[in-house]
Design a protein around this motif. Structure first.
Motif, PDB file in Angstrom:
ATOM      1  N   ARG A   1      11.682   0.425  -9.388  1.00  0.00           N
ATOM      2  CA  ARG A   1      10.482   0.361 -10.236  1.00  0.00           C
ATOM      3  C   ARG A   1      10.087  -1.086 -10.521  1.00  0.00           C
ATOM      4  N   GLN A   2      11.086  -1.949 -10.664  1.00  0.00           N
ATOM      5  CA  GLN A   2      10.795  -3.358 -10.918  1.00  0.00           C
ATOM      6  C   GLN A   2      10.131  -4.009  -9.710  1.00  0.00           C
ATOM      7  N   ARG A   3      10.463  -3.521  -8.540  1.00  0.00           N
ATOM      8  CA  ARG A   3       9.918  -4.106  -7.315  1.00  0.00           C
ATOM      9  C   ARG A   3       8.587  -3.487  -6.895  1.00  0.00           C
ATOM     10  N   ALA A   4       8.359  -2.249  -7.312  1.00  0.00           N
ATOM     11  CA  ALA A   4       7.177  -1.514  -6.849  1.00  0.00           C
ATOM     12  C   ALA A   4       5.885  -2.139  -7.376  1.00  0.00           C
ATOM     13  N   VAL A   5       4.843  -2.032  -6.560  1.00  0.00           N
ATOM     14  CA  VAL A   5       3.512  -2.516  -6.948  1.00  0.00           C
ATOM     15  C   VAL A   5       2.663  -1.312  -7.355  1.00  0.00           C
ATOM     16  N   PRO A   6       2.139  -1.305  -8.573  1.00  0.00           N
ATOM     17  CA  PRO A   6       1.329  -0.155  -9.009  1.00  0.00           C
ATOM     18  C   PRO A   6       0.074   0.008  -8.150  1.00  0.00           C
ATOM     19  N   ARG A   7      -0.333   1.244  -7.972  1.00  0.00           N
ATOM     20  CA  ARG A   7      -1.612   1.521  -7.301  1.00  0.00           C
ATOM     21  C   ARG A   7      -2.681   1.559  -8.384  1.00  0.00           C
ATOM     22  N   THR A   8      -3.675   0.703  -8.240  1.00  0.00           N
ATOM     23  CA  THR A   8      -4.698   0.553  -9.271  1.00  0.00           C
ATOM     24  C   THR A   8      -6.042   1.096  -8.811  1.00  0.00           C
ATOM     25  N   SER A   9      -6.690   1.825  -9.706  1.00  0.00           N
ATOM     26  CA  SER A   9      -8.033   2.335  -9.453  1.00  0.00           C
ATOM     27  C   SER A   9      -8.907   1.963 -10.650  1.00  0.00           C
TER      28      SER A   9
END
Length: 216
Positions: free
Chosen positions: A127-135
């Motif tokens: 989770r710390q490494r993941a990049v959020p998907r933004t809309s």
């Protein structure tokens, strides 16, 4: 941002205050948007989604200063949705790698409790490494007519933004559609169907080319 450029898919609504109309519309609108402003996902939590209002041209800002919110008789802002998920395939690959290393080092496979503990630690790490998907979806609000346009194609997203507006500003958000307009005007739903003229029922069943041009 479709308001300024790009696609032009939107849904139209009118708003009605749930209570008495605010005396200072701009102050009321600014305060309401700030109360439901976007807040990033807390990576230490289990939350996978965050949503809220942001400024039109800066999805990282939610100050809603007058110069960034009001444009003539319009208020222009956006609704941001972030989703943060660790792909199941990635989790499985990392857990399998750890299990293999654990088995080799300890000459035994990990116990269920050990594996579950490692799974939680891995999830937090990923989770710390993941990049959020933004809309980011735009919203326009006409301060004179109290009409709102939500620039989104997904019905589910449009509904979510409508509910967020109602919660932030204590208003009723009502769709501007032929059905809703007819309902307000007291027109029966049955009267909205296509007329006989529209679907051609008043035309003869058959008509020859000679008949249409006359005899000559």
């Amino acid at each position: 941002m479709p308001v300024l450029r790009g696609a032009v898919t939107f849904s139209r609504f009118r708003t009605e205050p749930s209570k008495e109309a605010p005396s200072d519309v701009k102050r009321w609108l600014t305060k309401g948007l700030k109360s439901h402003a976007f807040e990033p996902i807390d990576r230490r939590s289990e939350d996978e989604r965050a949503a809220g209002f942001v400024e039109l041209e800066n999805a990282e800002a939610s100050d809603f200063s007058t110069s960034n919110l009001f444009y003539g008789e319009y208020a222009l802002f956006s609704f941001r949705i972030d989703t943060l998920k660790v792909p199941a395939s990635m989790m499985k690959a990392e857990l399998d790698k750890w299990t293999s290393a654990f088995t080799k080092e300890n000459s035994r496979p990990p116990a269920r409790a050990e594996k579950n503990k490692q799974k939680l630690e891995l999830k937090q790490l990923l989770r710390q490494r993941a990049v959020p998907r933004t809309s980011v979806l735009d919203v326009t609000w006409n301060l004179k007519t109290q009409q709102v346009q939500i620039w989104a194609a997904s019905r589910k997203t449009v509904d979510e933004i409508s509910v967020a507006l109602e919660g932030a500003l204590a208003v009723k958000v009502i769709g501007i559609t032929p059905a809703s307009m007819a309902q307000r005007a007291g027109i029966d739903d049955k009267a909205l169907g296509p007329t006989a003229e529209l679907i051609g029922m008043d035309l003869p069943a058959t008509a020859s080319v000679e008949d249409s041009h006359g005899e000559g």
